[in-house]
Structure formats: structure tokens, C-alpha cells
Design an enzyme around this catalytic site. Structure first.
Site, short mmCIF file in Angstrom:
data_model
loop_
_atom_site.label_atom_id
_atom_site.label_comp_id
_atom_site.label_asym_id
_atom_site.label_seq_id
_atom_site.Cartn_x
_atom_site.Cartn_y
_atom_site.Cartn_z
N ASP A 35 12.58 -12.49 23.37
CA ASP A 35 13.96 -12.02 23.18
C ASP A 35 13.97 -10.55 22.77
O ASP A 35 14.69 -9.72 23.36
CB ASP A 35 14.60 -12.91 22.10
CG ASP A 35 16.11 -12.77 22.01
OD1 ASP A 35 16.71 -12.15 22.90
OD2 ASP A 35 16.68 -13.31 21.05
N SER A 118 10.82 -21.97 23.83
CA SER A 118 10.57 -22.72 22.58
C SER A 118 9.10 -22.79 22.16
O SER A 118 8.79 -23.38 21.13
CB SER A 118 11.12 -24.16 22.65
OG SER A 118 12.52 -24.18 22.57
#
Ligand code: ADP
Length: 169
Positions: A35, A118
């Protein structure tokens, strides 16, 4: 209509595709890991744009332009935090891949790359996650209208091996 799944090792932000997928957090305002790398490479316009998207729930996906990235779009999806596997983590992770692929299809996107959603800070065991991902992509592709070239990106060699193992099933 074909689904072409490939494994690629490296930094997802360098890929010149129709879209790259971001393992975002629910605020969509940036964070660490992939991110952070995507926001740095895209430039500050990405955060400004994402502030207008109103966040994103776990298992859902939202679209933004790529701004300074070589990819045209970013698909932001929020993976589940791993709590041991008994709290719907697999369903939520499958939903990330499914919703991202269906959103891509609705936007006419053909080539896209996924990181191992994840599998970093969120703690999902990467071997299990890779299998969930490949199964979810194959299933969701049944509902797509356009062919897809999907790059499964591993930052390191270990993740690339897990992607290859999942593809072999
Ligand atoms: P999450 O919070 O969903 O766990 P992370 O960003 O912490 O997301 O990690 C997800 C995966 O992305 C991990 O396998 C990590 O090694 C990988 N990763 C981190 N940076 C990059 C990058 N620039 N390109 C591709 N993969 C990356």
C-alpha cells in the site's frame, strides 16, 4: 475467452498493466507494505482521490486512476486480518480476489496484477492464501466477459513458489 495466470517476482508498482491491485486498509488513505509503495509511486494525487471514495470494507474493491504509476488504474481491496482462520478469513480473502476481478471486468480491464493480499502485516498464512486466491480467481472468471491476463506477484522467491504450487492444483 481465456484466463491467463502468470507468476512474476518483483515490485508491483513497476508493472505497466491496465491495473494493479492494492492490498489497502479500510481507510484507503495509505499504509505500509505494498500500500505504501503504491501511494509513493503514484504520488499525492492518489491519496486525494481515495479520500473521496469513502473507505472500503473488508472483501470489497474500489477503483482509482493510477496517476504517476505505469498502470492505468489501481484496484484497492481490503484483505482480512488473520485471526486464526475461524473468523471468515478465507471467505473474505476469496471475496477480495473475486470483487477485484469482477470490477476489472466491468471497467474493460484485461491485464492486472495482484500482490499476496493479507500475507504481510495482516498475517494470513501465505500457503493457504495463495490457494484461496487462485481458486477464487478461477471461479470469478466464469462470470467475466473479457479475457484476462493476471500476474500473481511475489515480492520474494518464497511467495512466487507458493503461487506456482497453487497454480499446479
Ligand atoms: P497486508 O496488510 O494485506 O498483509 P502487506 O503490504 O503487508 O499487506 O503485504 C502483502 C504482500 O505484499 C506481502 O507478501 C508483501 O511481501 C508484498 N509486498 C510488499 N511490497 C510489495 C511491492 N512493492 N510489490 C509487490 N508485493 C509487495
Amino acid at each position: 475467452m481465456t484466463l491467463d495466470l502468470r507468476v512474476w517476482q518483483g515490485d508491483i508498482t513497476t508493472l505497466p498493466l491496465d491495473a494493479i491491485v492494492n492490498a489497502a486498509n479500510p481507510s484507503l488513505l495509505g499504509g505500509g507494505g505494498v500500500d505504501g509503495a503504491i501511494h509513493r509511486a503514484a504520488g499525492p494525487e492518489l491519496k486525494l482521490y481515495c479520500a473521496g471514495l469513502g473507505g472500503c470494507e473488508t472483501g470489497q474493491a474500489k477503483l482509482s486512476p493510477g496517476f504517476g504509476l505505469p498502470s492505468q488504474y489501481v484496484i484497492h481491496t481490503v484483505g482480512p486480518v488473520w485471526h486464526g482462520g475461524g473468523q471468515g478469513e478465507a471467505e473474505a480473502l476469496a471475496s477480495c480476489y473475486r470483487q477485484s476481478l469482477l470490477l476489472a471486468d466491468a471497467e474493460g480491464i484485461v491485464s492486472l496484477a495482484f500482490p499476496a493480499i493479507s500475507c504481510g502485516v495482516y498475517g494470513y498464512p501465505a500457503d493457504q492464501a495463495s490457494k484461496v486466491a487462485v481458486a477464487a480467481l478461477r471461479q470469478a472468471f466464469e462470470e467475466c466477459h473479457l479475457s484476462k491476463q493476471v500476474w500473481l506477484v511475489g515480492f520474494d522467491e518464497a511467495q512466487c513458489r507458493l503461487w506456482q504450487q497453487a497454480l499446479a492444483i
